[in-house]
Design an enzyme around this catalytic site. Structure first.
Site, short mmCIF file in Angstrom:
data_model
loop_
_atom_site.label_atom_id
_atom_site.label_comp_id
_atom_site.label_asym_id
_atom_site.label_seq_id
_atom_site.Cartn_x
_atom_site.Cartn_y
_atom_site.Cartn_z
N GLY A 21 2.20 2.11 10.61
CA GLY A 21 3.18 3.30 10.48
C GLY A 21 3.82 3.80 11.83
N ASN B 25 0.94 -1.15 -0.02
CA ASN B 25 0.13 -0.14 -0.12
C ASN B 25 0.75 1.27 0.02
OD1 ASN B 25 -1.91 1.86 0.66
ND2 ASN B 25 -2.38 1.28 2.52
N HIS C 116 -9.50 0.71 5.31
CA HIS C 116 -8.20 0.99 5.94
C HIS C 116 -8.41 1.71 7.06
CE1 HIS C 116 -4.00 2.41 6.22
NE2 HIS C 116 -3.74 1.01 5.85
N LYS D 83 -0.06 4.19 -0.25
CA LYS D 83 -0.53 5.60 0.46
C LYS D 83 -0.52 6.62 -0.84
CE LYS D 83 0.23 3.31 4.86
NZ LYS D 83 0.14 3.40 6.32
N GLU E 37 -6.74 4.45 8.19
CA GLU E 37 -6.58 5.82 7.81
C GLU E 37 -7.89 6.36 7.11
OE1 GLU E 37 -3.20 5.41 5.46
OE2 GLU E 37 -2.08 4.76 7.60
N GLU F 178 -5.06 -5.51 10.73
CA GLU F 178 -4.20 -4.29 10.98
C GLU F 178 -4.58 -3.71 12.27
OE1 GLU F 178 -2.36 -2.97 6.88
OE2 GLU F 178 -4.29 -2.00 7.26
C1 PEP Z 1 -0.64 -0.09 5.76
O1 PEP Z 1 -0.83 1.07 5.80
O2 PEP Z 1 -1.60 -0.94 5.59
C2 PEP Z 1 0.45 -0.33 6.85
C3 PEP Z 1 0.43 -1.68 7.30
O3 PEP Z 1 1.44 0.55 7.03
P1 PEP Z 1 2.85 0.35 7.45
O4 PEP Z 1 3.26 -1.15 6.94
O5 PEP Z 1 3.62 1.20 7.09
O6 PEP Z 1 2.54 0.17 9.22
#
Ligand code: PEP
Length: 256
Positions: A174, A10, A96, A12, A98, A168
């Site tokens: 992040g 991803n 997600h 982003k 975010e 997640e």
């Molecule tokens: C994500 O945005 O789905 C994610 C898992 O980000 P990161 O690996 O940077 O934690």
């Protein structure tokens, strides 16, 4: 049941047109040899069509980061499932953290987006996960079940074969903090059990559940070695072809 691992990057809101295409090419070069893992990249919307051209003739899948719940019309700034499909997109992220926490996608919107993705012929990668406060309060299982039930209650049998889950934990995205392999395994088991009890054993057995949250080359193998962890949704570490390729290799069972 033998589920084929899936690793998706991803990207982003990162990269520019030229660097996104360069990274696409590098991912093809560094991961294209794998036959036992599904690999996907998820660039920002403006780069999808060009990235899709670069992926033609490869086994890599193109994903999108979001879609609108309507198929078209007066929704300035939004992008629909049919539009994504017309750019060569195969799957779309929905829910997600975010989107949920920054853009306010609530359970009703997430459910409508799941439906919109499937209606457009896209596979859907539905993201679930608890906040740190919810975990500390012992609410993780309940949150996962609530997110799952509210996003999938309208799905019919066949729809489930086009759904992938990504667990997640919000506190791991992040942040550099990763769920322990035990925490990941337990959360995946809860989600799969819910599907087994509310849909069917066959659907639960075939459903891929990816882990996401600060996955890197250094922790990918031990996370994906866990029962029920069928791959990874990778943010930061997917922005460098070599670290993403190392995670794909770990999913293929290769030692780095
Ligand atoms: C994500 O945005 O789905 C994610 C898992 O980000 P990161 O690996 O940077 O934690």
């Amino acid at each position: 049941m033998n589920r084929r691992p899936f690793v998706a990057g991803n990207w982003k809101m990162n990269l520019q047109a030229s660097t996104a295409l360069q990274l696409t090419q590098e991912v093809v070069r560094t991961t294209g040899r794998h036959r036992t893992v599904d690999v996907g990249i998820i660039p920002s919307h403006p780069f999808l069509a060009a990235a899709g051209h670069k992926l033609e003739g490869t086994r890599l899948q193109l994903g999108a980061q979001d879609l609108h719940s309507e198929d078209g019309g007066a929704f300035t700034g939004a992008v629909s499932g049919p539009q994504l499909r017309s750019c060569g997109v195969r799957f779309v992220l929905v829910g997600h953290s975010e989107r949920r926490h920054v853009f306010g996608d609530d359970e009703r919107i997430v459910a409508a987006k799941v439906e919109a993705g499937l209606r457009a012929g896209l596979d859907v990668m539905l993201c679930l996960g608890e906040t740190e406060a919810e975990r500390d309060a012992g609410e993780t299982q309940g949150i996962l079940e609530q997110q799952l039930s509210s996003a999938t209650w309208k799905l019919q049998g066949e729809d489930w074969s086009r759904l992938t889950l990504a667990y997640e934990p919000v506190w791991a995205i992040g942040t550099g903090r990763t769920a322990s392999p035990e925490q990941a395994e337990q959360a995946h088991a809860w989600a799969r059990n819910w599907v087994q009890n509310h849909v069917s054993e066959t659907v639960a057995g075939a459903l891929r559940i990816l882990y996401g949250g600060s996955v890197k080359p250094a922790n990918a193998a031990e996370l994906m070695a866990r029962e029920g962890v069928d791959g990874a949704l990778v943010g930061g570490a997917s922005l460098k072809a070599d670290s993403f390729a190392a995670i794909v290799s770990a999913a293929a069972g290769e030692r780095s």
